[in-house]
Scaffold this active site. Structure first.
Site, short mmCIF file in Angstrom:
data_model
loop_
_atom_site.label_atom_id
_atom_site.label_comp_id
_atom_site.label_asym_id
_atom_site.label_seq_id
_atom_site.Cartn_x
_atom_site.Cartn_y
_atom_site.Cartn_z
N ASP A 90 21.51 38.15 35.75
CA ASP A 90 20.37 37.47 36.35
C ASP A 90 20.70 37.05 37.78
OD1 ASP A 90 18.00 35.70 36.71
OD2 ASP A 90 17.70 36.16 34.61
N HIS A 116 20.34 39.87 39.97
CA HIS A 116 19.08 39.81 40.70
C HIS A 116 19.22 39.37 42.16
CE1 HIS A 116 16.54 39.33 36.75
NE2 HIS A 116 17.28 40.42 36.78
#
Ligand SMILES: *[C@@H]1O[C@H](CO)[C@@H](O)[C@H](O)[C@H]1NC(C)=O
Length: 377
Positions: free
Chosen positions: A218, A241
């Site tokens: 993430d 991300h």
């Protein structure tokens, strides 16, 4: 006479020796409280007992964790303490229960709260996250998972030389803290593990993140509501991300984000480089930094789709890397509260060996030096 001089000199030396911080720092070895470095014996109570002694000490104190694997359930190290110089020196590995239901419904695995002047140095945290990731991937009903290391309502914190592996949820969370230095930290989790953000900061001021490598499923660094004076430098992000501000403005009463600097960060195969997003709904938050002010998952609960969060004074300097999506820079700001004061300096982001794309909506700022993709500000 000479003899008298020598003994008073000796006495002086002894006084200096015993009053130096090194000689007086109290040291509490978790082994002395029943911890076992065998990876199986539950050492939670032993760690808590050593912490309690360190916290009660009126002088600087060290909690010493020797090499070996220590099995720990969720544990809260609480202050306030009687001294403000506690070193948690870890040589070994702290291992979470492999059954994810044991800590998966608690917010944090290793948690510090109301402490001042705590340093966590060295060591490995093994969150045993893959079991929970597999559960989540199977679509079953799973616990949300625990953050591996959380600091809440604490000041003057240092986290250094720590390795965090395979957290169930976030790796490190700084919430409601002031003056926090995170440096030389390594975070590693599978690119397919959901919500395993590397470092999440919220409601905190004066957080510095230096010289760290963060590979997760993430966000590398995620910056939440109420973050001010954050400095990130020399961080290698990927996979994951990228660095995100937001999602902000989820709550009506929410402090904004102010004065964030992201400098000398490399992205390798991250979904985005830099992303700012805020919920497309009213909020009193101000001065924040997020690259999507129309964030509205499934178009639900965002009346009017106008973000009330203001984003300003965000500097991105010396940023390079590869993006896994075409748009590497996305500033999606609201018409009502445009982003302002965004600075880009020396940015080079590729997508599939080509310059990536940038997209700006209602974002105002300046670009200096080499900028690729070319600035849309
Ligand atoms: C912005 O934050 C940095 C630390 O990250 C701090 O040194 C600086 O003084 C802050 N600037 C303002 C205007 O508060």
């Amino acid at each position: 006479m000479a003899k008298g001089h020598i003994s008073s000199l000796l006495a002086a030396i002894l006084i200096i020796f015993f009053s130096s911080p090194l000689a007086t720092a109290a040291r509490y070895n978790v082994l002395n409280y029943g911890a076992k470095p065998d990876g199986r014996t539950d050492s939670t109570q032993a760690f808590l007992a050593a912490w309690t002694q360190a916290c009660e000490s009126i002088m600087a104190a060290t909690v010493h964790v020797p090499p070996g694997r220590f099995f720990l359930q969720n544990v809260a190290f609480q202050g306030p303490c009687k001294n403000n110089a506690i070193l948690f020196r870890v040589h070994g590995t702290l291992v979470a229960p492999s059954d994810y239901t044991v800590i998966g419904n608690t917010e944090n695995w290793i948690f510090f709260q109301y402490v001042n002047g705590v340093t966590v140095s060295g060591g490995v945290l093994d969150g045993q996250g893959p079991g929970l990731s597999a559960c989540k991937a199977s679509g079953m009903n799973c616990p949300s998972g625990a953050t591996s290391l959380g600091f809440c309502n604490s000041n003057n914190i240092v986290i250094s030389g720590l390795t965090s592996l395979n957290s169930q949820l976030y790796h490190i969370v700084i919430n409601g803290c002031q003056n926090v230095k995170v440096h030389s930290v390594t975070v590693s989790a599978s690119g397919h593990s959901p919500n395993t953000d590397g470092i999440h900061v919220q409601l905190s001021s004066g957080v510095t993140i230096l010289k760290s490598r963060i590979r997760t499923g993430d966000d590398c660094v995620s910056i939440g509501a109420g973050t001010t004076n954050l400095w990130t430098e020399n961080v290698a992000c990927g996979s994951g991300h990228g660095i995100s501000i937001g999602s902000l403005g989820k709550d009506l009463q929410e402090p904004g984000v102010q004065n964030v600097t992201v400098k000398s960060v490399t992205f390798t195969g991250t979904q985005n480089g830099l992303r700012i997003r805020s919920w497309g709904r009213p909020s009193s938050g101000f001065n924040s930094i997020v690259i999507d002010q129309n964030y509205c998952p499934d178009n639900q609960n965002c009346p009017g789709q106008e973000s009330g969060v203001k984003i300003s004074d965000v500097t991105y300097q010396d940023i390079r890397g590869t993006s896994a999506t075409e748009v590497a820079i996305k500033f999606d700001c609201s018409k009502k509260n445009p982003c302002s004061g965004i600075k880009l300096k020396d940015v080079k982001l590729n997508y599939k060996n080509q310059p990536a794309d940038a997209s700006c909506d209602n974002a105002d700022g300046t670009a200096f030096g080499f900028i690729q993709p070319s600035s849309c500000l």
